[in-house]
Design an enzyme around this catalytic site. Structure first.
Site, mmCIF file in Angstrom:
data_model
loop_
_atom_site.group_PDB
_atom_site.id
_atom_site.type_symbol
_atom_site.label_atom_id
_atom_site.label_comp_id
_atom_site.label_asym_id
_atom_site.label_seq_id
_atom_site.Cartn_x
_atom_site.Cartn_y
_atom_site.Cartn_z
ATOM 1 N N HIS A 15 0.874 -1.192 0.000
ATOM 2 C CA HIS A 15 0.000 0.000 0.000
ATOM 3 C C HIS A 15 0.899 1.226 0.000
ATOM 4 C CE1 HIS A 15 -3.783 2.195 1.539
ATOM 5 N NE2 HIS A 15 -2.870 3.123 1.304
ATOM 6 N N HIS A 17 1.596 5.357 -1.694
ATOM 7 C CA HIS A 17 1.234 6.532 -2.498
ATOM 8 C C HIS A 17 2.501 7.096 -3.126
ATOM 9 C CE1 HIS A 17 -2.860 6.731 -0.819
ATOM 10 N NE2 HIS A 17 -2.281 6.224 0.252
ATOM 11 N N LEU A 18 2.564 7.072 -4.446
ATOM 12 C CA LEU A 18 3.760 7.591 -5.134
ATOM 13 C C LEU A 18 3.534 8.970 -5.743
ATOM 14 C CD1 LEU A 18 5.289 4.424 -6.868
ATOM 15 C CD2 LEU A 18 6.196 5.716 -4.923
ATOM 16 N N ARG A 19 2.276 9.449 -5.725
ATOM 17 C CA ARG A 19 1.983 10.785 -6.283
ATOM 18 C C ARG A 19 2.414 10.870 -7.747
ATOM 19 N NH1 ARG A 19 -1.205 10.842 -1.980
ATOM 20 N NH2 ARG A 19 -0.335 11.768 -0.116
ATOM 21 N N ASN A 43 -5.096 7.307 -6.056
ATOM 22 C CA ASN A 43 -5.813 8.549 -5.708
ATOM 23 C C ASN A 43 -5.066 9.806 -6.162
ATOM 24 O OD1 ASN A 43 -3.852 8.116 -3.672
ATOM 25 N ND2 ASN A 43 -5.052 9.193 -2.127
ATOM 26 N N LYS A 101 -9.233 -0.200 -5.731
ATOM 27 C CA LYS A 101 -9.253 0.474 -4.430
ATOM 28 C C LYS A 101 -10.578 1.173 -4.226
ATOM 29 C CE LYS A 101 -7.816 2.124 -0.543
ATOM 30 N NZ LYS A 101 -6.667 2.933 -0.195
ATOM 31 N N HIS A 138 -10.532 1.192 1.863
ATOM 32 C CA HIS A 138 -10.295 2.191 2.902
ATOM 33 C C HIS A 138 -11.490 2.086 3.842
ATOM 34 C CE1 HIS A 138 -8.591 6.038 4.529
ATOM 35 N NE2 HIS A 138 -9.783 5.979 5.113
ATOM 36 N N HIS A 176 -4.661 -0.630 5.950
ATOM 37 C CA HIS A 176 -4.173 0.119 7.121
ATOM 38 C C HIS A 176 -5.099 0.009 8.327
ATOM 39 C CE1 HIS A 176 -6.804 2.920 5.068
ATOM 40 N NE2 HIS A 176 -5.899 3.372 4.254
ATOM 41 N N LEU A 221 -4.955 9.195 7.972
ATOM 42 C CA LEU A 221 -6.235 8.493 8.046
ATOM 43 C C LEU A 221 -6.056 7.049 7.607
ATOM 44 C CD1 LEU A 221 -8.595 11.287 6.695
ATOM 45 C CD2 LEU A 221 -8.578 10.316 9.003
ATOM 46 N N ASP A 249 1.505 2.646 3.574
ATOM 47 C CA ASP A 249 0.671 3.839 3.426
ATOM 48 C C ASP A 249 1.521 5.103 3.470
ATOM 49 O OD1 ASP A 249 -1.631 5.271 2.911
ATOM 50 O OD2 ASP A 249 -2.281 5.333 5.004
ATOM 51 N N HIS A 253 2.964 14.649 1.741
ATOM 52 C CA HIS A 253 2.374 15.945 1.384
ATOM 53 C C HIS A 253 3.437 16.991 1.669
ATOM 54 C CE1 HIS A 253 -1.833 14.562 1.065
ATOM 55 N NE2 HIS A 253 -1.554 13.756 2.071
ATOM 56 N N ALA A 265 -4.167 14.841 5.559
ATOM 57 C CA ALA A 265 -3.837 13.566 6.200
ATOM 58 C C ALA A 265 -2.785 12.825 5.398
ATOM 59 C CB ALA A 265 -5.099 12.718 6.315
#
Ligand code: NCD
Ligand code: ZN
Length: 351
Positions: A15, A17-19, A43, A101, A138, A176, A221, A249, A253, A265
Site C-alpha cells: 500500500h 502513495h507515489l503521487r 488517488n 481500491k 479504505h 491500514h 487516516l 501507506d 504531502h 492527512a
C-alpha cells in the site's frame, strides 16, 4: 563494530502513495531502494480509473527511476460509482490492474470521486468476485456524525460485513487497520479477507498527535487510535498470521499543506518504513517473523512468489542520522519520526 544482523528476502510494500510529477520524482527512489514491488494507490487528481491511465502512470513511475531499475509498480484502479466492470476486468486480465481500491467518497485525501453508494458498484464487485480480483478497502465511514475514532469500527459493521455477505467469494484487503475491532474481524473471517498494517500505526498512538501541541505530521487516516489498539496491531503483526502484512501507506504531502489551517492527512515513511518495522519486531522479540510480515505474506495473498534477492538489516551500527525531511523549498516533506529510537539500519541490498 558489528551488531545484530538479519537477512531476509527483499520486502514489498502492499500500500503506497507515489503521487505524480515533481513529488513522484522526489520520493520514488526511497521506496524503490528497499522494496521489490509496491501496490500503488490510484488517488491522483484526477484518479486512475481505466487501464490506459494506469499504464501511463506506471510509465511515469518507471521514467522517474534510473533506466532498467528493477522496482515493480503494481497498479490499482480507483473505484467510482460509474466504474465499468468490463474496464476493470480488461485491466486485470491484461496484468495492468492488480486490484481495485475502494474509497468511500469523502473519507480521506483525494476521495471526492470515490464511492457514494455501495449499490452502485454491485456489478463491478460481482465481476471481481468472478475473476478473483482483490478489492482494497479504505475502511472508514465518511459520515460526519460518526466520531472520527470510531469510523473504522462502524465501517466494518455498516458496510464491510454486509458487502462480504453479498459477495462471499470476493477477495478483500482491509487497508491500514488501526483498531482491535479490525484485527478481530479479520482474524474471525473464514477466508478471502486480509489486512495491511502501517509502520506508524505500530509505533504511535493518538497521543502522538497532541504531544505538547498539535503535531500535523502525526496525522493520517485512519487516525491513530488508543494504546490498546496499537498493542493489538503489534500483537497480530508479529503473530505469524499471514493474513496480516506490511502496507506502509507512505503518503507524502508538502509541509505547507500539512502545517496549514486545514492540514491534510498522510504520513511519509518511505525512507525508514522497513527500519521502523524491524524495530517493532525486535522490541516484540519476534525478528524471526519479520520476513513473513514484510516479504512473504503479502506476496502469497497476491499469488506471487517472494522476491528472490535479499536485504540485510543491522542493529546499532553506523551513525546514519535519521532523515528529517526530503526535498527542498515548496517540496520539503517531513519524514515520519516515531519519537522513539530506531536502532536498525539497512546494511546491504539497497538499490
Ligand atoms: C492518504 C493520502 O494522502 O493519499 N492519506 C492518509 O492519511 N493515509 C490517503 C489514504 O490512504 O487514506
Ligand atoms: Zn493510503
Amino acid at each position: 563494530m558489528t551488531g545484530e544482523r538479519i537477512e531476509i528476502a527483499r520486502p514489498d510494500d502492499w500500500h503506497l502513495h507515489l503521487r505524480d510529477g515533481a513529488m513522484l520524482h522526489t520520493i520514488v527512489g526511497f521506496s524503490a531502494a528497499v522494496f521489490g514491488r509496491a501496490i500503488v494507490m490510484p488517488n491522483l487528481v484526477p484518479p486512475v480509473r481505466v487501464p490506459e491511465e494506469a499504464e501511463a502512470y506506471r510509465a511515469r513511475i518507471r521514467a522517474a527511476l534510473p533506466d532498467g531499475h528493477p522496482f515493480e509498480p503494481l497498479m490499482t484502479a480507483y473505484m467510482t460509482d460509474s466504474a465499468d466492470p468490463a474496464d476493470i476486468r480488461a485491466g486485470f486480465e491484461n496484468g495492468i490492474f492488480h486490484a481495485v481500491k475502494l474509497y468511500p467518497a469523502g473519507a480521506t485525501t483525494n476521495s471526492e470521486m470515490g464511492v457514494t453508494r455501495m449499490a452502485a458498484i454491485r456489478p463491478v464487485l460481482a465481476e471481481m468476485e468472478k475473476i478473483g480480483m482483490p478489492l482494497l478497502v479504505h475502511g472508514e465511514v465518511a459520515d460526519p456524525e460518526v466520531d472520527v475514532f470510531d469510523r473504522e469500527a462502524v465501517y466494518i459493521e455498516r458496510v464491510l460485513e454486509p458487502m462480504r455477505r453479498g459477495f462471499p467469494g470476493l477477495r478483500v484487503v482491509l487497508e491500514h487497520v488501526t483498531t482491535v475491532d479490525a484485527v478481530e474481524y479479520v482474524r474471525a473471517a473464514e477466508s478471502g479477507l486480509a489486512a495491511t498494517i502501517t509502520p506508524h500505526h505500530l509505533m504511535i498512538n493518538r497521543n502522538a498527535i497532541f504531544r505538547g501541541g498539535l503535531r500535523p505530521h502525526m496525522y493520517c487516516l485512519p487516525v491513530a487510535k488508543r494504546e490498546r489498539h496499537r498493542l493489538a496491531l503489534r500483537a497480530v503483526a508479529v503473530s505469524g498470521d499471514s493474513r496480516f502484512f506490511l502496507g506502509t501507506d507512505s503518503a507524502p504531502h508538502p509541509r505547507r499543506d500539512k502545517e496549514a489551517d486545514c492540514g491534510c492527512a498522510g504520513i511519509f515513511n518511505a525512507p525508514n518504513a522497513l527500519q521502523c518495522v524491524a524495530q517493532v519486531f525486535d522490541e516484540e522479540r519476534a525478528l524471526d517473523r519479520l520476513e513473513g510480515f514484510v516479504s512473504r505474506a503479502g506476496a502469497e495473498f497476491y499469488g506471487m512468489a517472494p522476491n528472490s534477492d535479499r536485504i540485510v538489516l543491522e542493529k546499532g551500527v553506523g551513525s546514519e542520522a535519521p532523515r528529517e525531511r526530503v526535498g527542498v523549498a515548496d517540496h520539503a516533506i517531513r519524514v515520519f519520526d516515531p519519537g522513539t529510537p530506531i536502532s536498525w539500519r539497512i546494511a546491504s541490498g539497497l538499490r
